[in-house]
Motif scaffolding. Structure first.
Motif, mmCIF file in Angstrom:
data_model
loop_
_atom_site.group_PDB
_atom_site.id
_atom_site.type_symbol
_atom_site.label_atom_id
_atom_site.label_comp_id
_atom_site.label_asym_id
_atom_site.label_seq_id
_atom_site.Cartn_x
_atom_site.Cartn_y
_atom_site.Cartn_z
ATOM 1 N N GLU A 40 -7.926 -0.967 -13.060
ATOM 2 C CA GLU A 40 -9.377 -1.005 -12.826
ATOM 3 C C GLU A 40 -9.770 -0.150 -11.623
ATOM 4 N N THR A 60 -9.593 3.536 -12.463
ATOM 5 C CA THR A 60 -10.702 3.877 -13.371
ATOM 6 C C THR A 60 -11.980 4.101 -12.565
ATOM 7 N N HIS A 61 -12.222 3.240 -11.597
ATOM 8 C CA HIS A 61 -13.394 3.389 -10.729
ATOM 9 C C HIS A 61 -13.325 4.695 -9.942
ATOM 10 N N GLY A 73 -13.819 7.761 -12.075
ATOM 11 C CA GLY A 73 -15.216 7.888 -12.459
ATOM 12 C C GLY A 73 -16.028 8.603 -11.398
#
Length: 312
Positions: free
Chosen positions: A125, A128-129, A132
């Motif tokens: 997670e 992924t952040h 992004g």
């Protein structure tokens, strides 16, 4: 001033100059006191590492390592060379970091080494952040045991490392990344099932399923058992948390795992969890680097995202 003999000058000039790879390999060999260990960590054949160091000794005209029965150690000349190598590598890292300030700051590559606890529970997670926010940055993630990760940071193989607080890490700059809680897992129907909490001394009475040697969690459990004068009896050791859960489901023993590797699977697995009633059952995962200011800007951005400065 007396000049060197012609044959000595020509011999030296025919040898390769000292390059960065050789510098890093020499530092790694000294750090691990073993050529084979350094070759594995750097993914280079032991014979190639040995050849580079032999060439380096010939180039400089001095012996740099004592070859011992169980490893190597630096000679006085080797210690001097190591000090200068560390200085050169540190300056190159600082140069890279400063030059990166003149780029747009959203391109590049970050080398991250992390232990199984971080990879399994938190990093998917978090990365992924990060990606992004920085879609043009490449993250090279490698899963390793905590001790190897600390050495990789020191050797310059990793920009950032995530490892257990129980792993010795002198000289590294660290922050707290996350905290996790350890739990005991047992097969369905086991006599420990349903308990509100269990001490490690009681857990040690049963056959164990453990992680590979070198795991910081494995080392912590073994050390605690030694302090309680109750050795752990391992029926099987595996490489991953998933492997541990499967072996427990098969009835091969009990195990201790982080809550993040247990709770999401309780509804689907044939095992039960019991809280581990020990003060040390809550532990910190640290994120570390050699020097924050020498990291490339994209690596600093990742470190700040994973562990803001106030959590130092």
């Amino acid at each position: 001033m007396t000049s060197a003999p012609k044959d000595q000058v020509s011999a030296r000039s025919s040898l390769p100059a000292i390059d960065l790879v050789t510098m890093k390999l020499f530092a790694s060999v000294v750090d691990h006191a073993n050529i084979a260990a350094a070759s594995r960590l750097n993914n280079i054949a032991a014979s190639a590492v040995s050849k580079r160091i032999s060439d380096l000794e010939a180039l400089l005209g001095v012996k740099l390592l004592y070859r011992l029965k169980d490893g190597v150690e630096p000679t006085p000349a080797g210690i001097v060379l190591l000090r200068h190598i560390r200085r050169v590598l540190a300056q190159l890292e600082e140069l890279d970091a400063e030059i990166s300030e003149y780029s747009d700051g959203d391109k590049g590559q970050v080398r991250v080494w992390a232990n199984t606890s971080a990879v399994t529970q938190f990093l998917p997670e978090d990365l992924t952040h990060y990606l992004g926010l920085y879609p043009d940055v490449g993250v090279l993630l490698k899963e390793e045991t905590s001790g190897i990760i600390v050495n990789a940071i020191r050797d310059g193989l990793a920009d950032i490392g995530i490892f257990s607080e129980h792993t010795s890490h002198p000289g590294l700059e660290t922050r707290v990344y996350r905290r996790d809680t350890l739990m005991v897992i047992v097969p369905r129907g086991h006599e420990l099932e349903g308990k509100s909490g269990v001490r490690m001394l009681e857990v040690a009475q049963y056959q164990q399923v453990g992680l590979q040697d070198g795991s910081s969690l494995q080392a912590k459990l073994t050390n605690e058992a030694v302090l309680n004068e109750k050795a752990l009896r391992f029926r099987v050791k595996v490489m991953s948390f998933d492997g541990v859960r499967r072996m427990v489901e098969a009835g091969l023993g009990v195990a201790v795992l982080p809550a993040g590797a247990v709770l999401p699977y309780l509804g689907t697995g044939m095992f039960s969890s019991v809280p581990l009633d020990e003060q040390w059952a809550t532990r910190a995962l640290l994120i570390g680097c050699r020097e924050y200011k020498s990291l490339p800007i994209v690596a600093r951005a990742l470190l700040d995202l994973l562990a803001p400065a106030q959590s130092k």
